[in-house]
Design a protein around this motif. Structure first.
Motif, PDB file in Angstrom:
ATOM      1  N   LEU A   9      79.348  63.056  18.415  1.00 41.65           N
ATOM      2  CA  LEU A   9      80.143  62.318  17.430  1.00 41.65           C
ATOM      3  C   LEU A   9      80.365  60.874  17.881  1.00 41.65           C
ATOM      4  O   LEU A   9      80.250  59.943  17.073  1.00 41.65           O
ATOM      5  N   ASP A  10      80.624  60.675  19.161  1.00 38.94           N
ATOM      6  CA  ASP A  10      80.787  59.322  19.697  1.00 38.94           C
ATOM      7  C   ASP A  10      79.502  58.511  19.523  1.00 38.94           C
ATOM      8  O   ASP A  10      79.543  57.341  19.128  1.00 38.94           O
ATOM      9  N   GLU A  11      78.366  59.140  19.814  1.00 35.23           N
ATOM     10  CA  GLU A  11      77.093  58.427  19.651  1.00 35.23           C
ATOM     11  C   GLU A  11      76.848  58.097  18.188  1.00 35.23           C
ATOM     12  O   GLU A  11      76.389  57.003  17.857  1.00 35.23           O
ATOM     13  N   LEU A  12      77.166  59.028  17.307  1.00 38.68           N
ATOM     14  CA  LEU A  12      77.002  58.788  15.871  1.00 38.68           C
ATOM     15  C   LEU A  12      77.862  57.615  15.412  1.00 38.68           C
ATOM     16  O   LEU A  12      77.394  56.740  14.672  1.00 38.68           O
ATOM     17  N   GLU A  13      79.091  57.565  15.873  1.00 39.56           N
ATOM     18  CA  GLU A  13      79.976  56.444  15.521  1.00 39.56           C
ATOM     19  C   GLU A  13      79.412  55.118  16.039  1.00 39.56           C
ATOM     20  O   GLU A  13      79.466  54.104  15.343  1.00 39.56           O
ATOM     21  N   SER A  14      78.858  55.134  17.229  1.00 42.68           N
ATOM     22  CA  SER A  14      78.257  53.935  17.802  1.00 42.68           C
ATOM     23  C   SER A  14      77.051  53.478  16.972  1.00 42.68           C
ATOM     24  O   SER A  14      76.873  52.282  16.723  1.00 42.68           O
ATOM     25  N   ILE A  15      76.244  54.431  16.550  1.00 43.01           N
ATOM     26  CA  ILE A  15      75.080  54.105  15.716  1.00 43.01           C
ATOM     27  C   ILE A  15      75.520  53.488  14.401  1.00 43.01           C
ATOM     28  O   ILE A  15      74.949  52.485  13.950  1.00 43.01           O
ATOM     29  N   VAL A  16      76.527  54.061  13.774  1.00 41.02           N
ATOM     30  CA  VAL A  16      77.020  53.526  12.501  1.00 41.02           C
ATOM     31  C   VAL A  16      77.485  52.083  12.680  1.00 41.02           C
ATOM     32  O   VAL A  16      77.150  51.208  11.867  1.00 41.02           O
ATOM     33  N   LYS A  17      78.218  51.819  13.743  1.00 40.34           N
ATOM     34  CA  LYS A  17      78.693  50.449  13.990  1.00 40.34           C
ATOM     35  C   LYS A  17      77.528  49.484  14.162  1.00 40.34           C
ATOM     36  O   LYS A  17      77.532  48.387  13.608  1.00 40.34           O
ATOM     37  N   ARG A  18      76.526  49.895  14.937  1.00 39.02           N
ATOM     38  CA  ARG A  18      75.361  49.022  15.164  1.00 39.02           C
ATOM     39  C   ARG A  18      74.606  48.773  13.866  1.00 39.02           C
ATOM     40  O   ARG A  18      74.165  47.653  13.608  1.00 39.02           O
ATOM     41  N   LEU A  19      74.470  49.812  13.048  1.00 42.72           N
ATOM     42  CA  LEU A  19      73.761  49.641  11.773  1.00 42.72           C
ATOM     43  C   LEU A  19      74.550  48.740  10.821  1.00 42.72           C
ATOM     44  O   LEU A  19      73.961  47.949  10.085  1.00 42.72           O
ATOM     45  N   GLU A  20      75.868  48.853  10.846  1.00 40.77           N
ATOM     46  CA  GLU A  20      76.699  48.006   9.986  1.00 40.77           C
ATOM     47  C   GLU A  20      76.592  46.536  10.363  1.00 40.77           C
ATOM     48  O   GLU A  20      76.694  45.661   9.506  1.00 40.77           O
ATOM     49  N   GLU A  21      76.388  46.261  11.651  1.00 38.31           N
ATOM     50  CA  GLU A  21      76.247  44.880  12.093  1.00 38.31           C
ATOM     51  C   GLU A  21      74.969  44.256  11.545  1.00 38.31           C
ATOM     52  O   GLU A  21      74.951  43.064  11.238  1.00 38.31           O
ATOM     53  N   GLY A  22      73.913  45.037  11.419  1.00 40.37           N
ATOM     54  CA  GLY A  22      72.675  44.572  10.809  1.00 40.37           C
ATOM     55  C   GLY A  22      71.924  43.509  11.582  1.00 40.37           C
ATOM     56  O   GLY A  22      71.156  42.757  11.001  1.00 40.37           O
ATOM     57  N   ASP A  23      72.119  43.424  12.890  1.00 40.59           N
ATOM     58  CA  ASP A  23      71.487  42.368  13.699  1.00 40.59           C
ATOM     59  C   ASP A  23      70.245  42.848  14.433  1.00 40.59           C
ATOM     60  O   ASP A  23      69.949  42.357  15.521  1.00 40.59           O
ATOM     61  N   MET A  24      69.482  43.780  13.863  1.00 42.42           N
ATOM     62  CA  MET A  24      68.319  44.281  14.580  1.00 42.42           C
ATOM     63  C   MET A  24      67.114  44.364  13.642  1.00 42.42           C
ATOM     64  O   MET A  24      67.278  44.386  12.423  1.00 42.42           O
ATOM     65  N   PRO A  25      65.934  44.419  14.217  1.00 40.39           N
ATOM     66  CA  PRO A  25      64.723  44.526  13.403  1.00 40.39           C
ATOM     67  C   PRO A  25      64.704  45.828  12.589  1.00 40.39           C
ATOM     68  O   PRO A  25      65.360  46.815  12.950  1.00 40.39           O
ATOM     69  N   LEU A  26      63.940  45.824  11.523  1.00 41.85           N
ATOM     70  CA  LEU A  26      63.855  46.964  10.615  1.00 41.85           C
ATOM     71  C   LEU A  26      63.465  48.250  11.340  1.00 41.85           C
ATOM     72  O   LEU A  26      64.097  49.294  11.135  1.00 41.85           O
TER      73      LEU A  26
END
Length: 75
Positions: A9-26
């Protein structure tokens, strides 16, 4: 070694935050999204299994599920 529910669950929350930031390649976003979907399914499956175990433990002798209040007071 398989992660605990809390770790997943912690990893999932971290992934969601990173995806929301949108600062990475497709491609990286897609890989993270796929990982998040797998973690989400794993967490959901674990919760469903826990719910079934609780139902089994709370059935009375006639097979009916008893609902009993849970005391939050620690005495």
């Amino acid at each position: 070694m398989k992660k605990t529910f809390e770790q997943a669950l912690d990893e999932l929350e971290s992934i969601v935050k990173r995806l929301e930031e949108g600062d990475m390649p497709l491609e990286e976003s897609l890989e993270l999204f796929e990982r998040g979907v797998r973690l989400s399914r794993d967490c959901r499956d674990r919760l469903e299994k826990a719910e079934r175990r609780i139902e089994m433990l709370t059935k009375d002798p006639s097979g009916e599920i008893r609902l009993e209040p849970i005391s939050l007071d620690e005495e």
